[in-house]
Design a protein around this motif. Structure first.
Motif, PDB file in Angstrom:
ATOM      1  N   ALA A  46       0.830  -1.207   0.000  1.00  0.00           N
ATOM      2  CA  ALA A  46       0.000   0.000   0.000  1.00  0.00           C
ATOM      3  C   ALA A  46       0.867   1.261   0.000  1.00  0.00           C
ATOM      4  O   ALA A  46       0.561   2.232  -0.701  1.00  0.00           O
ATOM      5  CB  ALA A  46      -0.943   0.002   1.202  1.00  0.00           C
ATOM      6  N   VAL A  47       1.959   1.226   0.765  1.00  0.00           N
ATOM      7  CA  VAL A  47       2.877   2.371   0.815  1.00  0.00           C
ATOM      8  C   VAL A  47       3.517   2.579  -0.559  1.00  0.00           C
ATOM      9  O   VAL A  47       3.575   3.705  -1.080  1.00  0.00           O
ATOM     10  CB  VAL A  47       3.963   2.165   1.899  1.00  0.00           C
ATOM     11  N   THR A  48       3.970   1.483  -1.158  1.00  0.00           N
ATOM     12  CA  THR A  48       4.606   1.571  -2.479  1.00  0.00           C
ATOM     13  C   THR A  48       3.619   2.087  -3.523  1.00  0.00           C
ATOM     14  O   THR A  48       3.957   2.966  -4.329  1.00  0.00           O
ATOM     15  CB  THR A  48       5.155   0.186  -2.900  1.00  0.00           C
ATOM     16  N   LYS A  49       2.393   1.581  -3.519  1.00  0.00           N
ATOM     17  CA  LYS A  49       1.381   2.029  -4.479  1.00  0.00           C
ATOM     18  C   LYS A  49       1.071   3.512  -4.308  1.00  0.00           C
ATOM     19  O   LYS A  49       0.914   4.248  -5.283  1.00  0.00           O
ATOM     20  CB  LYS A  49       0.106   1.200  -4.335  1.00  0.00           C
ATOM     21  N   ALA A  50       0.983   3.957  -3.069  1.00  0.00           N
ATOM     22  CA  ALA A  50       0.715   5.379  -2.813  1.00  0.00           C
ATOM     23  C   ALA A  50       1.870   6.250  -3.317  1.00  0.00           C
ATOM     24  O   ALA A  50       1.646   7.315  -3.900  1.00  0.00           O
ATOM     25  CB  ALA A  50       0.483   5.608  -1.330  1.00  0.00           C
ATOM     26  N   ALA A  51       3.095   5.793  -3.108  1.00  0.00           N
ATOM     27  CA  ALA A  51       4.259   6.555  -3.581  1.00  0.00           C
ATOM     28  C   ALA A  51       4.294   6.590  -5.102  1.00  0.00           C
ATOM     29  O   ALA A  51       4.581   7.637  -5.705  1.00  0.00           O
ATOM     30  CB  ALA A  51       5.543   5.950  -3.026  1.00  0.00           C
ATOM     31  N   LEU A  52       4.001   5.466  -5.743  1.00  0.00           N
ATOM     32  CA  LEU A  52       3.965   5.428  -7.207  1.00  0.00           C
ATOM     33  C   LEU A  52       2.891   6.362  -7.749  1.00  0.00           C
ATOM     34  O   LEU A  52       3.093   7.055  -8.761  1.00  0.00           O
ATOM     35  CB  LEU A  52       3.742   3.997  -7.700  1.00  0.00           C
ATOM     36  N   ALA A  56       3.449   9.582 -10.162  1.00  0.00           N
ATOM     37  CA  ALA A  56       2.704   9.684 -11.423  1.00  0.00           C
ATOM     38  C   ALA A  56       1.942  11.008 -11.525  1.00  0.00           C
ATOM     39  O   ALA A  56       1.802  11.565 -12.617  1.00  0.00           O
ATOM     40  CB  ALA A  56       1.739   8.506 -11.555  1.00  0.00           C
ATOM     41  N   GLU A  57       1.459  11.520 -10.392  1.00  0.00           N
ATOM     42  CA  GLU A  57       0.694  12.771 -10.366  1.00  0.00           C
ATOM     43  C   GLU A  57       1.571  14.011 -10.507  1.00  0.00           C
ATOM     44  O   GLU A  57       1.068  15.085 -10.833  1.00  0.00           O
ATOM     45  CB  GLU A  57      -0.083  12.880  -9.062  1.00  0.00           C
ATOM     46  N   ASP A  58       2.877  13.876 -10.268  1.00  0.00           N
ATOM     47  CA  ASP A  58       3.779  15.032 -10.284  1.00  0.00           C
ATOM     48  C   ASP A  58       4.111  15.414 -11.724  1.00  0.00           C
ATOM     49  O   ASP A  58       4.994  14.838 -12.359  1.00  0.00           O
ATOM     50  CB  ASP A  58       5.059  14.700  -9.504  1.00  0.00           C
ATOM     51  N   GLU A  65      14.097  11.647 -13.862  1.00  0.00           N
ATOM     52  CA  GLU A  65      13.903  11.598 -12.411  1.00  0.00           C
ATOM     53  C   GLU A  65      12.720  10.691 -12.048  1.00  0.00           C
ATOM     54  O   GLU A  65      12.760   9.961 -11.067  1.00  0.00           O
ATOM     55  CB  GLU A  65      13.681  13.004 -11.857  1.00  0.00           C
ATOM     56  N   ARG A  66      11.678  10.722 -12.863  1.00  0.00           N
ATOM     57  CA  ARG A  66      10.499   9.885 -12.630  1.00  0.00           C
ATOM     58  C   ARG A  66      10.881   8.403 -12.699  1.00  0.00           C
ATOM     59  O   ARG A  66      10.470   7.599 -11.870  1.00  0.00           O
ATOM     60  CB  ARG A  66       9.413  10.193 -13.655  1.00  0.00           C
ATOM     61  N   ALA A  67      11.709   8.033 -13.681  1.00  0.00           N
ATOM     62  CA  ALA A  67      12.149   6.641 -13.823  1.00  0.00           C
ATOM     63  C   ALA A  67      12.979   6.214 -12.610  1.00  0.00           C
ATOM     64  O   ALA A  67      12.788   5.113 -12.073  1.00  0.00           O
ATOM     65  CB  ALA A  67      12.952   6.472 -15.108  1.00  0.00           C
ATOM     66  N   HIS A  68      13.880   7.091 -12.163  1.00  0.00           N
ATOM     67  CA  HIS A  68      14.709   6.786 -10.989  1.00  0.00           C
ATOM     68  C   HIS A  68      13.842   6.648  -9.738  1.00  0.00           C
ATOM     69  O   HIS A  68      14.009   5.713  -8.956  1.00  0.00           O
ATOM     70  CB  HIS A  68      15.771   7.869 -10.791  1.00  0.00           C
ATOM     71  N   ALA A  69      12.915   7.577  -9.560  1.00  0.00           N
ATOM     72  CA  ALA A  69      12.042   7.557  -8.381  1.00  0.00           C
ATOM     73  C   ALA A  69      11.165   6.308  -8.377  1.00  0.00           C
ATOM     74  O   ALA A  69      10.980   5.672  -7.326  1.00  0.00           O
ATOM     75  CB  ALA A  69      11.176   8.813  -8.351  1.00  0.00           C
ATOM     76  N   THR A  70      10.651   5.934  -9.526  1.00  0.00           N
ATOM     77  CA  THR A  70       9.804   4.743  -9.619  1.00  0.00           C
ATOM     78  C   THR A  70      10.584   3.494  -9.211  1.00  0.00           C
ATOM     79  O   THR A  70      10.085   2.663  -8.445  1.00  0.00           O
ATOM     80  CB  THR A  70       9.257   4.589 -11.056  1.00  0.00           C
ATOM     81  N   THR A  71      11.809   3.381  -9.704  1.00  0.00           N
ATOM     82  CA  THR A  71      12.649   2.242  -9.333  1.00  0.00           C
ATOM     83  C   THR A  71      12.947   2.247  -7.841  1.00  0.00           C
ATOM     84  O   THR A  71      12.849   1.217  -7.168  1.00  0.00           O
ATOM     85  CB  THR A  71      13.979   2.264 -10.126  1.00  0.00           C
ATOM     86  N   ALA A  72      13.295   3.416  -7.299  1.00  0.00           N
ATOM     87  CA  ALA A  72      13.662   3.525  -5.884  1.00  0.00           C
ATOM     88  C   ALA A  72      12.513   3.133  -4.964  1.00  0.00           C
ATOM     89  O   ALA A  72      12.708   2.372  -4.018  1.00  0.00           O
ATOM     90  CB  ALA A  72      14.134   4.943  -5.570  1.00  0.00           C
ATOM     91  N   GLU A  79      12.199   4.291   1.085  1.00  0.00           N
ATOM     92  CA  GLU A  79      12.264   5.313   0.029  1.00  0.00           C
ATOM     93  C   GLU A  79      10.854   5.731  -0.380  1.00  0.00           C
ATOM     94  O   GLU A  79      10.593   6.909  -0.636  1.00  0.00           O
ATOM     95  CB  GLU A  79      13.034   4.767  -1.171  1.00  0.00           C
ATOM     96  N   ALA A  80       9.942   4.774  -0.439  1.00  0.00           N
ATOM     97  CA  ALA A  80       8.549   5.096  -0.759  1.00  0.00           C
ATOM     98  C   ALA A  80       7.962   6.055   0.280  1.00  0.00           C
ATOM     99  O   ALA A  80       7.266   7.012  -0.069  1.00  0.00           O
ATOM    100  CB  ALA A  80       7.723   3.809  -0.841  1.00  0.00           C
ATOM    101  N   LEU A  81       8.260   5.824   1.550  1.00  0.00           N
ATOM    102  CA  LEU A  81       7.791   6.735   2.604  1.00  0.00           C
ATOM    103  C   LEU A  81       8.365   8.134   2.425  1.00  0.00           C
ATOM    104  O   LEU A  81       7.677   9.127   2.672  1.00  0.00           O
ATOM    105  CB  LEU A  81       8.164   6.194   3.983  1.00  0.00           C
ATOM    106  N   ALA A  82       9.619   8.225   1.998  1.00  0.00           N
ATOM    107  CA  ALA A  82      10.241   9.536   1.787  1.00  0.00           C
ATOM    108  C   ALA A  82       9.476  10.338   0.731  1.00  0.00           C
ATOM    109  O   ALA A  82       9.367  11.559   0.839  1.00  0.00           O
ATOM    110  CB  ALA A  82      11.701   9.379   1.385  1.00  0.00           C
TER     111      ALA A  82
END
Length: 142
Positions: A46-52, A56-58, A65-72, A79-82
């Motif tokens: 749930a945390v990972t889905k919310a971060a993704l 996606a909304e940004d 940066e989006r590709a790096h953030a998605t992987t992280a 990292e998802a919490l961050a």
């Protein structure tokens, strides 16, 4: 009082190394607010889905940066919490203040609430100089 300068043979005024006391009108308007949270993640998916979803909304995030953030965030729940923590939201409704800079980090930890190592009262007055944290986010406003 005059003091002989070292090795020069001349007399100089002594250097005073004390700080003058600042009045209230001279003190800095900046305040550092430190908050430490320990979160128990009961549903990492749930945390990972919310971060993704947040990524996606940004609309302003560049594709690289989006590709790096998605992987992280996919590989690391911390990292998802961050990506989900919003320091602007913490103080956005506080009257009379503007957020000048924010810094936060996340890490997975071994936590034992009964251990004296986790007594937050013992941390008062200690400085946290871990500025080289791998998962640290920092935002400066100017």
């Amino acid at each position: 009082m005059l003091v002989k300068g070292k090795g020069r043979g001349k007399v100089v005024q002594p250097v005073r190394r004390t700080l003058r006391i600042m009045s209230t009108s001279e003190t800095s308007p900046f305040v550092r607010l430190r908050v430490e949270l320990v979160l128990e993640v009961g549903d990492a998916d749930a945390v990972t889905k919310a971060a993704l979803a947040r990524i996606a909304e940004d609309q302003d995030m560049p594709a690289e940066e989006r590709a790096h953030a998605t992987t992280a965030v996919t590989e690391d729940t911390a990292e998802a919490l961050a990506y989900l923590v919003d320091p602007f939201g913490l103080v956005g409704e506080v009257p009379g203040v503007d957020l000048a800079q924010a810094s936060w980090s996340t890490e997975q930890i071994d936590y034992d609430p009964d251990s004296p190592d986790w007594d937050l009262a013992d941390d008062e007055g200690e400085e946290d100089d871990d500025e080289d944290e791998e998962d640290e986010e920092e935002v400066g406003l100017g």
